[in-house]
Design an enzyme around this catalytic site. Structure first.
Site, PDB file in Angstrom:
ATOM      1  N   HIS A  67      -7.884  -0.058   2.540  1.00  0.00           N
ATOM      2  CA  HIS A  67      -8.214   0.893   1.654  1.00  0.00           C
ATOM      3  C   HIS A  67      -9.364   0.665   0.709  1.00  0.00           C
ATOM      4  O   HIS A  67      -9.715   1.607   0.018  1.00  0.00           O
ATOM      5  CB  HIS A  67      -6.948   1.225   0.879  1.00  0.00           C
ATOM      6  CG  HIS A  67      -6.497   0.297  -0.070  1.00  0.00           C
ATOM      7  ND1 HIS A  67      -5.670  -0.806  -0.077  1.00  0.00           N
ATOM      8  CD2 HIS A  67      -6.870   0.266  -1.313  1.00  0.00           C
ATOM      9  CE1 HIS A  67      -5.526  -1.528  -1.073  1.00  0.00           C
ATOM     10  NE2 HIS A  67      -6.270  -0.994  -2.002  1.00  0.00           N
ATOM     11  N   ASP A 119      -2.738  -1.814   6.480  1.00  0.00           N
ATOM     12  CA  ASP A 119      -3.726  -1.667   5.535  1.00  0.00           C
ATOM     13  C   ASP A 119      -4.570  -3.310   5.546  1.00  0.00           C
ATOM     14  O   ASP A 119      -4.251  -4.207   4.641  1.00  0.00           O
ATOM     15  CB  ASP A 119      -3.191  -1.560   4.245  1.00  0.00           C
ATOM     16  CG  ASP A 119      -4.135  -1.413   3.034  1.00  0.00           C
ATOM     17  OD1 ASP A 119      -5.352  -1.353   3.264  1.00  0.00           O
ATOM     18  OD2 ASP A 119      -3.746  -1.396   1.838  1.00  0.00           O
ATOM     19  N   GLY A 212      -3.725  -2.990  -5.878  1.00  0.00           N
ATOM     20  CA  GLY A 212      -4.927  -3.551  -5.803  1.00  0.00           C
ATOM     21  C   GLY A 212      -4.797  -5.066  -6.066  1.00  0.00           C
ATOM     22  O   GLY A 212      -3.881  -5.707  -5.677  1.00  0.00           O
ATOM     23  N   SER A 214      -6.840  -5.379  -5.065  1.00  0.00           N
ATOM     24  CA  SER A 214      -6.799  -4.944  -3.534  1.00  0.00           C
ATOM     25  C   SER A 214      -7.660  -5.828  -2.738  1.00  0.00           C
ATOM     26  O   SER A 214      -8.844  -6.313  -2.947  1.00  0.00           O
ATOM     27  CB  SER A 214      -7.433  -3.633  -3.557  1.00  0.00           C
ATOM     28  OG  SER A 214      -6.442  -2.523  -4.174  1.00  0.00           O
ATOM     29  N   GLY A 215      -7.045  -6.037  -1.545  1.00  0.00           N
ATOM     30  CA  GLY A 215      -7.592  -7.214  -0.561  1.00  0.00           C
ATOM     31  C   GLY A 215      -7.577  -8.382  -0.719  1.00  0.00           C
ATOM     32  O   GLY A 215      -7.947  -9.238  -0.003  1.00  0.00           O
TER      33      GLY A 215
END
Length: 261
Positions: A67, A119, A212, A214-215
């Site tokens: 995302h 994701d 988040g 994010s990642g």
């Protein structure tokens, strides 16, 4: 040196605005990490902003969340640059940081922005990272069938320190506890699949990375176990953070890297 300081100030300003807009996540209840003690964490940049995190799993590959491409927002844009060796956004120095262009963004082919399933994304770098005291590869762990409830982990990032707060200048981390998937699904209406797991606070003290950082990495027992994916609100005990379970994607990650190389 003046140019470097200006660029670092610009990075911090952009990141602050980006996070205020609500796109990237926040470390809530956290504390500053020992500088460069998480040498595999990455700060990602697209053509509009910075904000998402990632983890260096190979000298030419970064793992992050799908995302982070911006699905669900007015734009969708590739990650173009990865910054490694960052601790303070205001006091970044040339000697500690490696900024490397991204050659290819490879989101999981079945990623669903509505359900948050799959994701996860790989970034192939244009050149290999040079490992140093501030930049290190963190290899994928041996796969697990599942991650047990009650497991203690930590999550790290530069995001907001409260739901309506401001971005952190320095890298923060916070300890979180894995929550039973069935318990978490009572809050999330059954959307937590076997490719996800939840982690948050088991006390009244908020501890979270939501929407988040994010990642970014969730680390349990010294091993990479989760990719920060999504959540509801920030730091709410009844809605722990949701993470993509890396082990469920071990075959896809290795096949993708092997095919590309």
């Amino acid at each position: 040196m003046i140019i470097i300081k200006f660029l670092c100030f610009l990075v911090f300003t952009i990141l602050h605005l980006y996070l205020q807009a609500g796109d990237c996540a926040e470390i809530v209840g956290g504390q500053e990490v020992e500088p460069h003690s998480v040498p595999y964490i990455a700060l990602l940049e697209d053509k509009n902003d910075m904000g998402c995190g990632g983890m260096l799993i190979n000298k030419k590959w970064v793992l992050t969340a799908a995302h982070c491409l911006g699905w669900g927002f007015p734009w969708q844009t590739d990650i173009q640059m990865v910054h490694l060796g960052v601790h303070s956004l205001k006091k970044a120095t040339r000697s500690s940081i490696q900024s490397i262009q991204v050659m290819k963004n490879i989101p999981h082919p079945d990623y669903d922005a509505t359900t948050h399933q799959h994701d996860i994304m790989l970034l192939q770098l244009k050149k290999a990272v040079k490992e140093s005291n501030t930049v290190r590869v963190k290899p994928l762990p041996n796969p697990l069938k599942d991650i047990q409830a009650g497991t203690k982990c930590f999550v790290a990032g530069w995001g907001l320190t409260s739901e309506k707060g401001s971005a952190s200048d320095v890298l923060l981390n916070v300890s979180v506890t894995v929550i039973d998937r069935k318990v978490c699904n009572k809050s999330y209406g059954g959307e937590i699949t076997n490719g996800m797991f939840c982690a948050g606070s088991v006390t009244d003290q908020p501890a979270d990375a939501c929407q988040g950082d994010s990642g970014g990495p969730l680390v349990c027992g010294g091993e990479l176990r989760g990719v920060v994916s999504h959540g509801k609100g920030c730091g709410h005990k009844d809605y722990p953070g949701v993470y993509t379970f890396i082990s469920k994607y071990d075959d896809w990650i290795k096949k993708t890297i092997g095919t590309a190389e």
